[in-house]
Design an enzyme around this catalytic site. Structure first.
Site, PDB file in Angstrom:
ATOM      1  N   LYS A  43       0.505  -1.335   0.166  1.00  0.00           N
ATOM      2  CA  LYS A  43       0.262  -0.175  -0.108  1.00  0.00           C
ATOM      3  C   LYS A  43       1.359   1.544   0.030  1.00  0.00           C
ATOM      4  O   LYS A  43       2.013   1.338   0.108  1.00  0.00           O
ATOM      5  CB  LYS A  43      -1.042   0.035   1.325  1.00  0.00           C
ATOM      6  CG  LYS A  43       0.096  -0.197   2.647  1.00  0.00           C
ATOM      7  CD  LYS A  43      -1.567  -0.258   3.880  1.00  0.00           C
ATOM      8  CE  LYS A  43      -0.336  -0.647   5.632  1.00  0.00           C
ATOM      9  NZ  LYS A  43      -1.086  -0.925   6.243  1.00  0.00           N
ATOM     10  N   ARG A 141     -11.319  -0.174  13.909  1.00  0.00           N
ATOM     11  CA  ARG A 141     -11.199   0.241  12.808  1.00  0.00           C
ATOM     12  C   ARG A 141     -12.155  -0.012  11.726  1.00  0.00           C
ATOM     13  O   ARG A 141     -12.774   1.037  11.355  1.00  0.00           O
ATOM     14  CB  ARG A 141      -9.325   0.477  12.332  1.00  0.00           C
ATOM     15  CG  ARG A 141      -8.843   1.210  11.164  1.00  0.00           C
ATOM     16  CD  ARG A 141      -7.484   0.956  11.112  1.00  0.00           C
ATOM     17  NE  ARG A 141      -7.050   0.115  10.200  1.00  0.00           N
ATOM     18  CZ  ARG A 141      -6.039  -0.600   9.737  1.00  0.00           C
ATOM     19  NH1 ARG A 141      -5.512   0.115  10.039  1.00  0.00           N
ATOM     20  NH2 ARG A 141      -5.909  -1.491   9.420  1.00  0.00           N
ATOM     21  N   HIS A 170      -7.044  -7.549  12.103  1.00  0.00           N
ATOM     22  CA  HIS A 170      -5.745  -6.421  12.636  1.00  0.00           C
ATOM     23  C   HIS A 170      -5.640  -6.343  13.897  1.00  0.00           C
ATOM     24  O   HIS A 170      -6.399  -5.679  14.706  1.00  0.00           O
ATOM     25  CB  HIS A 170      -6.046  -5.829  11.622  1.00  0.00           C
ATOM     26  CG  HIS A 170      -4.413  -4.844  11.976  1.00  0.00           C
ATOM     27  ND1 HIS A 170      -3.540  -5.436  11.077  1.00  0.00           N
ATOM     28  CD2 HIS A 170      -4.253  -3.664  11.426  1.00  0.00           C
ATOM     29  CE1 HIS A 170      -2.826  -4.633  10.906  1.00  0.00           C
ATOM     30  NE2 HIS A 170      -3.058  -3.738  11.483  1.00  0.00           N
ATOM     31  N   ARG A 226       0.625 -11.142   6.820  1.00  0.00           N
ATOM     32  CA  ARG A 226       0.416 -10.108   5.776  1.00  0.00           C
ATOM     33  C   ARG A 226       1.411  -8.770   6.205  1.00  0.00           C
ATOM     34  O   ARG A 226       1.970  -8.465   7.745  1.00  0.00           O
ATOM     35  CB  ARG A 226      -0.817  -8.796   6.289  1.00  0.00           C
ATOM     36  CG  ARG A 226      -2.056  -9.907   5.799  1.00  0.00           C
ATOM     37  CD  ARG A 226      -2.885  -8.818   5.977  1.00  0.00           C
ATOM     38  NE  ARG A 226      -3.013  -8.801   7.248  1.00  0.00           N
ATOM     39  CZ  ARG A 226      -3.965  -8.592   8.830  1.00  0.00           C
ATOM     40  NH1 ARG A 226      -4.733  -9.862   8.480  1.00  0.00           N
ATOM     41  NH2 ARG A 226      -3.918  -8.126   9.088  1.00  0.00           N
ATOM     42  N   TYR A 270      13.594  31.134   5.037  1.00  0.00           N
ATOM     43  CA  TYR A 270      12.357  31.584   5.026  1.00  0.00           C
ATOM     44  C   TYR A 270      12.484  32.256   6.198  1.00  0.00           C
ATOM     45  O   TYR A 270      12.843  31.004   7.029  1.00  0.00           O
ATOM     46  CB  TYR A 270      10.968  31.402   4.990  1.00  0.00           C
ATOM     47  CG  TYR A 270      10.580  30.866   2.820  1.00  0.00           C
ATOM     48  CD1 TYR A 270      10.457  32.226   2.142  1.00  0.00           C
ATOM     49  CD2 TYR A 270      10.626  29.411   2.815  1.00  0.00           C
ATOM     50  CE1 TYR A 270      10.421  31.983   1.048  1.00  0.00           C
ATOM     51  CE2 TYR A 270      10.063  29.994   1.218  1.00  0.00           C
ATOM     52  CZ  TYR A 270      10.007  30.477   0.607  1.00  0.00           C
ATOM     53  OH  TYR A 270       9.774  30.583  -0.608  1.00  0.00           O
ATOM     54  N   CYS A 318      12.734  24.617   3.150  1.00  0.00           N
ATOM     55  CA  CYS A 318      11.383  25.016   1.738  1.00  0.00           C
ATOM     56  C   CYS A 318      10.037  23.817   1.521  1.00  0.00           C
ATOM     57  O   CYS A 318      10.191  22.628   1.771  1.00  0.00           O
ATOM     58  CB  CYS A 318      12.254  25.912   0.729  1.00  0.00           C
ATOM     59  SG  CYS A 318      12.956  26.981   1.599  1.00  0.00           S
ATOM     60  N   MET A 319       9.446  24.682   0.069  1.00  0.00           N
ATOM     61  CA  MET A 319       8.767  22.868  -0.454  1.00  0.00           C
ATOM     62  C   MET A 319      10.075  22.257  -1.182  1.00  0.00           C
ATOM     63  O   MET A 319       9.516  21.262  -1.287  1.00  0.00           O
ATOM     64  CB  MET A 319       8.156  23.852  -1.075  1.00  0.00           C
ATOM     65  CG  MET A 319       7.011  23.212  -1.444  1.00  0.00           C
ATOM     66  SD  MET A 319       5.951  23.854  -2.436  1.00  0.00           S
ATOM     67  CE  MET A 319       4.874  24.471  -1.352  1.00  0.00           C
ATOM     68  N   ASP A 320      10.709  23.221  -1.968  1.00  0.00           N
ATOM     69  CA  ASP A 320      11.488  22.491  -2.895  1.00  0.00           C
ATOM     70  C   ASP A 320      12.793  22.483  -2.723  1.00  0.00           C
ATOM     71  O   ASP A 320      13.601  21.706  -3.307  1.00  0.00           O
ATOM     72  CB  ASP A 320      11.416  22.864  -3.979  1.00  0.00           C
ATOM     73  CG  ASP A 320      10.310  23.463  -4.388  1.00  0.00           C
ATOM     74  OD1 ASP A 320       9.209  22.474  -4.156  1.00  0.00           O
ATOM     75  OD2 ASP A 320       9.468  24.353  -4.368  1.00  0.00           O
TER      76      ASP A 320
HETATM   77  C1  PLP Z   1      -0.988  -2.000   7.138  1.00  0.00           C
HETATM   78  C2  PLP Z   1      -1.185  -3.347   6.946  1.00  0.00           C
HETATM   79  C3  PLP Z   1      -0.535  -3.846   7.693  1.00  0.00           C
HETATM   80  C4  PLP Z   1       0.725  -4.711   7.540  1.00  0.00           C
HETATM   81  O1  PLP Z   1       1.431  -3.747   8.407  1.00  0.00           O
HETATM   82  P1  PLP Z   1       3.028  -4.276   9.346  1.00  0.00           P
HETATM   83  O2  PLP Z   1       3.283  -3.500  10.630  1.00  0.00           O
HETATM   84  O3  PLP Z   1       3.528  -2.701   8.226  1.00  0.00           O
HETATM   85  O4  PLP Z   1       3.536  -5.633   8.825  1.00  0.00           O
HETATM   86  C5  PLP Z   1      -1.543  -5.606   7.927  1.00  0.00           C
HETATM   87  N1  PLP Z   1      -2.497  -5.546   7.492  1.00  0.00           N
HETATM   88  C6  PLP Z   1      -3.480  -3.592   7.502  1.00  0.00           C
HETATM   89  C7  PLP Z   1      -4.930  -5.125   7.505  1.00  0.00           C
HETATM   90  C8  PLP Z   1      -2.968  -3.483   7.364  1.00  0.00           C
HETATM   91  O5  PLP Z   1      -3.258  -2.170   7.363  1.00  0.00           O
END
Ligand code: PLP
Length: 386
Positions: A43, A141, A170, A226, A270, A318-320
């Site tokens: 992600k 969540r 999770h 995961r 700045y 700065c921004m850049d």
């Molecule tokens: C982001 C996420 C993960 C991975 O988490 P890490 O701590 O980066 O390993 C796994 N499951 C879900 C649902 C997540 O949102």
């Protein structure tokens, strides 16, 4: 700094070490038994590292499936030719169901309305949509509340356009040792899975471990883990450090685009928040700013590396661009062995010789976590894969 490739159009870039990514992926693969699948979380453009090249490298190193946060991220992987299973980690808006079917993306599901719309979209395309049932076991969540799991499945299971390919939850505290809340979540998850099986409902692949869970809790690898942050060589917490060796994958570098010897008392940037305190101070400019992910709250706090030596960043970022200072006459630290020149390579994140600026150091200065530091650098800088 030895040989460095830099982009033609701008003297700042993210360096992604795919060999380190491969070794990290293999290290996780070795932690899992043969029959446990590895879902690699890519992600946010692979936590800023570039999702497509990272996914390809991870697959070659043993990944079975991938996870993203948004439908767009999933579509981008498909359009780049990634054909392996992709899970969207939350339930997207119902208007996406046709896209999910078209691109063969598995959403997390936790409402009947969404599931039935997905089933309809699949059936009218003569397909079956695979989804993963998300259960809220205590993080508050996403997911169906654990009390409503069976009822949700009973409401949607008649649909011939739907297939449950996975059941997951999770953890909120997998990175805390001997945590009671973790145990509570795991218990509730086990109970929900048993209740589904007891009701004769197919769970598909059962999974719950993220990176800290995978490392600290092999007892709940179930059918799949995961893994996210660890693949990129970063530890989610200090407790995982003794358990697995990881190499940071991302470095951020730039080149000096201008050097001056300002007068004593001249201000920098700045607001002129830093002033030149004495003679023979160099101020050098590097083309990376907060729009590249270099958070402005690091201003006058962070160091950069030149020739493996720390130099102090000065003035507001700065921004850049940002500036750093070198005291040419100082005999002590914070001074490379020679004056800084146009074109010199500057390391903002990562190693140069024996010195390193870690994502944890930067996160500490920003009051955040290493995850956010690397994600931020993904926003605009060109990526170079080594
Ligand atoms: C982001 C996420 C993960 C991975 O988490 P890490 O701590 O980066 O390993 C796994 N499951 C879900 C649902 C997540 O949102």
């Amino acid at each position: 700094m030895e040989k460095v490739v830099s982009p033609d159009s701008r003297w700042s870039w993210v360096e992604v070490n795919l060999a380190a990514l491969r070794r990290n992926t293999q290290a996780f693969r070795r932690m899992l038994s043969r029959d446990v699948q590895m879902m690699c979380v890519v992600k946010a453009d692979a936590y800023g590292h570039g999702a497509v090249p990272c996914a390809k490298t991870m697959h070659a190193a043993g990944a079975n499936q991938f996870a993203v946060a948004t439908v767009r991220e999933g579509v981008a992987l498909r359009e780049a030719g990634i054909e392996w299973p992709i899970l969207i980690l939350s339930e997207p808006p119902v208007d996406c169901v046709d896209t999910l079917v078209e691109y063969d993306l598995m959403p997390a599901v936790y409402t009947a309305d969404f599931a039935l719309a997905l089933g309809e979209a699949a059936a009218s395309a003569n397909r079956v949509a695979r989804y993963h049932l998300a259960i809220d076991t205590g993080m508050t969540r996403i997911g169906v509340s654990r009390e409503d799991v069976i009822e949700l499945r009973r409401t949607i299971d008649f649909h011939r356009g739907l297939e449950c390919a996975g059941t997951f939850t999770h953890f909120a505290t997998a990175d805390v040792l001997d945590d009671w809340d973790f145990a509570l979540q795991l218990n509730r998850f086990r109970e929900a899975v048993e209740a589904l099986r007891g009701a004769g409902l197919d769970t598909g692949l059962v999974h719950c471990d993220n990176t800290p869970g995978t490392v600290m809790h092999p007892e709940c690898h179930f059918d799949m883990c995961r893994v996210g942050i660890g693949l990129y060589g970063l530890h989610p917490a200090d407790i995982t450090r003794p358990r697995i060796e990881l190499e940071p994958v991302m470095s951020v570098r730039g080149r000096v685009v201008r050097v001056v010897y300002p007068n004593v008392g001249d201000g920098v940037g700045y607001g002129l928040t830093w002033r030149v305190p004495k003679k023979n101070i160099q101020v050098a400019t590097v083309p990376i700013g907060y729009a590249d992910g270099l958070a402005r709250e690091l201003s006058n706090q962070m160091d950069v590396l030149v020739d493996g030596t720390r130099c102090r960043q000065v003035g507001n970022i700065c921004m850049d661009q940002f500036m750093f200072a070198v005291d040419v006459n100082s005999a002590r630290a914070y001074r490379p062995s020679r004056p800084v020149e146009y074109g010199d390579v500057v390391t903002i994140l990562g190693a140069d010789s024996d010195e390193r600026i870690s994502a944890e150091e930067m996160a500490g200065l920003r009051n955040t976590i290493n995850y956010e530091v690397v994600c931020d650098f993904g926003m605009r800088l060109e990526k170079i894969y080594t």
